[in-house]
Design an enzyme around this catalytic site. Structure first.
Site, short mmCIF file in Angstrom:
data_model
loop_
_atom_site.label_atom_id
_atom_site.label_comp_id
_atom_site.label_asym_id
_atom_site.label_seq_id
_atom_site.Cartn_x
_atom_site.Cartn_y
_atom_site.Cartn_z
N ASP A 65 18.72 51.09 2.65
CA ASP A 65 19.42 51.75 3.75
C ASP A 65 20.01 50.74 4.72
O ASP A 65 19.63 49.56 4.74
CB ASP A 65 18.45 52.66 4.52
CG ASP A 65 18.26 54.01 3.83
OD1 ASP A 65 19.01 54.30 2.89
OD2 ASP A 65 17.35 54.74 4.23
N GLU B 137 0.82 -1.21 0.00
CA GLU B 137 0.00 0.00 0.00
C GLU B 137 0.85 1.27 0.00
O GLU B 137 0.54 2.23 -0.70
CB GLU B 137 -0.94 0.00 1.21
CG GLU B 137 -1.98 -1.12 1.20
CD GLU B 137 -3.01 -0.95 0.10
OE1 GLU B 137 -3.09 0.17 -0.47
OE2 GLU B 137 -3.73 -1.92 -0.19
N PRO C 290 10.19 49.52 10.62
CA PRO C 290 11.26 49.59 11.62
C PRO C 290 12.19 48.38 11.66
O PRO C 290 13.15 48.37 12.41
CB PRO C 290 10.49 49.71 12.93
CG PRO C 290 9.22 48.96 12.66
CD PRO C 290 8.89 49.23 11.23
N GLY D 17 14.40 52.71 5.71
CA GLY D 17 13.91 52.30 7.02
C GLY D 17 12.79 53.21 7.49
O GLY D 17 12.82 54.42 7.28
N MET E 288 16.90 59.39 16.39
CA MET E 288 18.37 59.55 16.31
C MET E 288 18.87 60.43 17.46
O MET E 288 19.71 61.31 17.27
CB MET E 288 18.75 60.16 14.96
CG MET E 288 18.33 59.31 13.77
SD MET E 288 18.44 60.15 12.17
CE MET E 288 17.00 61.24 12.24
N ALA F 299 9.46 54.37 13.06
CA ALA F 299 9.98 53.77 14.29
C ALA F 299 9.24 54.25 15.54
O ALA F 299 9.05 53.48 16.48
CB ALA F 299 11.47 54.08 14.42
N LYS G 58 23.34 54.92 5.31
CA LYS G 58 23.94 56.09 5.96
C LYS G 58 23.79 55.93 7.46
O LYS G 58 22.80 55.40 7.94
CB LYS G 58 23.25 57.38 5.50
CG LYS G 58 23.32 57.62 4.01
CD LYS G 58 22.74 58.96 3.62
CE LYS G 58 21.25 59.04 3.87
NZ LYS G 58 20.49 58.15 3.01
#
Length: 476
Positions: free
Chosen positions: A250, A22, A227, A303, A389, A334, A272
């Site tokens: 990025d 089978e 993010p 981003g 930042m 973010a 960067k």
């Protein structure tokens, strides 16, 4: 067993199934979805195999096959359900370099059988490395519902036009863009609805139009990558990555995000960081224009959101000046992601009526002067300040806020790598941050949330940096 998915041709020598029971019948039935004939090595057959043999789809060969019977096979399945015999067949096949599968014996296998969604010319194979076959079956059931039953007809029709398209259009991007327009347009819709005459007419018409139009004009999509968590990409962002010829991305764009890009797309980092611009902005602008003028679909992947501290405005100006077609795909910024992860609202009718997004540094990496902001008005309360930042300038920012009249015990939460697996959160107050510049202990990328909302209950672990006398005021 880690496997790489491929599709195997059954032209030439047929596949071999060892066993007549089978289990062997189940595997033979699967192979017959693509093989015209399957050879089965067994002394006797169960009823299903006997019926297939009578229909000419199965050819019975002698049991206990050796080297000569296995050599040159596209694949072998040992399904005798006899451990000793299956092990013997597996050893011979592996020695010959013939792909072999032994059901439920992964240590004896060099390939795994997938769950298959069959639409004729269109085949989807689903594998779980043998770890969760039931999950594979559930995925197959879902795809069976989702994939149109006439996909086979559409694929066959496209195959008929491949030669004509090759004669009329140059290889590479022009042909791919043509087929994208076909499969996304009225021709495919007509074929899936069963109107083959209309579909043929539309494809023929599209070929002539594409050949007369010459080189296709390129375009640029400024896409927000969010993010970092790939699940926070918008559906439109994923579709943009799937059609891109080239992606300029990025530093903050996560690898999981880039995995959504088309496999053939050129991925170019132009990241960067503060004080360390690996590719000057003017050069990035020029690259976007150059590639678009060459007829490519260009994705500029940034981003967060392109228009929130992402220099999207500068790139937009350069593209407009060059008369390049542009599309903007927003992303989750973010600050929003950090608030969502904390489960802390940036606005709340009891404690915050406005939210202000500001950059934590100016050109050259200097701390912001905030000359454009009425800090004294913001200090009156019912406001939230989100600083991007601002890790290295956080103490200077806190001091300027104190000088503007913000209360010393005003709560602050800093979030590093918002939405990612390595996210960190640190809670403090303006006065502590101003007095202890290195107290956060965080690295970029991070956002700082100043305001009464930062003192609301947060989800998950939040590290604290608080002076003892301020605890009862900030987080009571």
């Amino acid at each position: 067993m880690r496997t790489f998915p491929i599709f195997v041709s059954f032209e030439g020598k047929p596949p071999l199934v060892v066993g007549g029971g089978e289990l062997a019948a189940i595997k033979t039935r699967l192979l017959l979805k693509r093989a015209e004939v399957v050879e089965v090595s067994a002394q006797g057959f169960v009823a299903e195999l006997a019926a297939l043999a009578a229909a000419g789809q199965v050819v019975q060969v002698a049991p206990a096959p050796g080297i000569d019977q296995l050599r040159g096979r596209p694949l072998v399945i040992a399904a005798t359900e006899d451990d000793e015999e299956d092990t013997r067949v597996s050893a011979i096949a592996r020695a010959l370099g013939v792909p072999v599968n032994v059901p439920d014996r992964p240590e004896l296998c060099t390939f795994a059988l997938p769950a298959i969604v069959d639409r004729g010319e269109v085949t989807v194979a689903i594998g779980t490395e043998g770890a969760a076959p039931v999950l594979a079956q559930r995925l197959r059931a879902w795809l069976e519902r989702e994939l149109h039953p006439r996909l086979d007809d559409l694929a066959k029709l496209a195959g008929e036009f491949r030669g004509r398209v090759a004669e009329k259009l140059p290889p590479g991007a022009p042909r791919r863009h043509f087929w994208e327009s076909v499969f996304d347009g009225a021709a495919a819709e007509a074929m899936l609805e069963g109107d083959e005459v209309k579909a043929r007419h539309l494809i023929g018409e599209a070929i002539e139009q594409a050949s007369e139009a010459g080189m296709r004009e390129g375009r640029v999509l400024l896409v927000g990558a969010g993010p970092g968590d790939p699940e926070l990409l918008t559906m439109k962002a994923v579709r943009a990555l799937k059609i891109a010829d080239v992606v300029f991305y990025d530093k903050l764009v996560g690898k999981g995000v880039l995995e959504h890009a088309r496999r053939e797309a050129e991925l170019i980092p132009v990241g960067k960081a503060k004080g360390a611009h690996s590719v000057p902005q003017a050069e990035i602008n020029a690259l976007l224009v150059e590639r678009a003028k060459a007829g490519q679909t260009v994705v500029r992947l940034k981003g967060g959101d392109p228009f929130i501290f992402g220099r999207g405005g500068e790139e937009l100006d350069a593209l407009r000046a060059a008369n390049i077609a542009i599309e903007i795909v927003p992303g989750v910024t973010a600050g929003i992601a950090a608030a969502a992860s904390l489960q802390v609202p940036l606005t709340h009718r009891d404690v915050s009526h406005t939210v202000t997004f500001v950059s934590g540094h100016e050109a050259g990496g200097k701390a912001p002067s905030f000359e454009h902001l009425d800090l004294k008005a913001l200090a009156s309360g019912n406001n939230t300040l989100v600083v991007y930042m601002g890790v290295t300038t956080g103490a200077v920012i806190a001091q300027r806020l104190l000088e503007a009249g913000f209360r010393p015990a005003l709560p602050v939460i800093a979030v590093e790598n918002a939405s990612r697996e390595d996210e960190r959160r640190v809670a403090t107050t303006i006065s502590v941050l101003a007095a202890h510049p290195d107290s956060l202990g965080l690295r970029s990328p991070a956002v700082l949330i100043f305001g009464e909302v930062a003192g609301l209950p947060a989800a998950g672990v939040v590290e604290t940096v608080l002076a003892h006398e301020e605890v009862k005021h900030a987080y009571a």
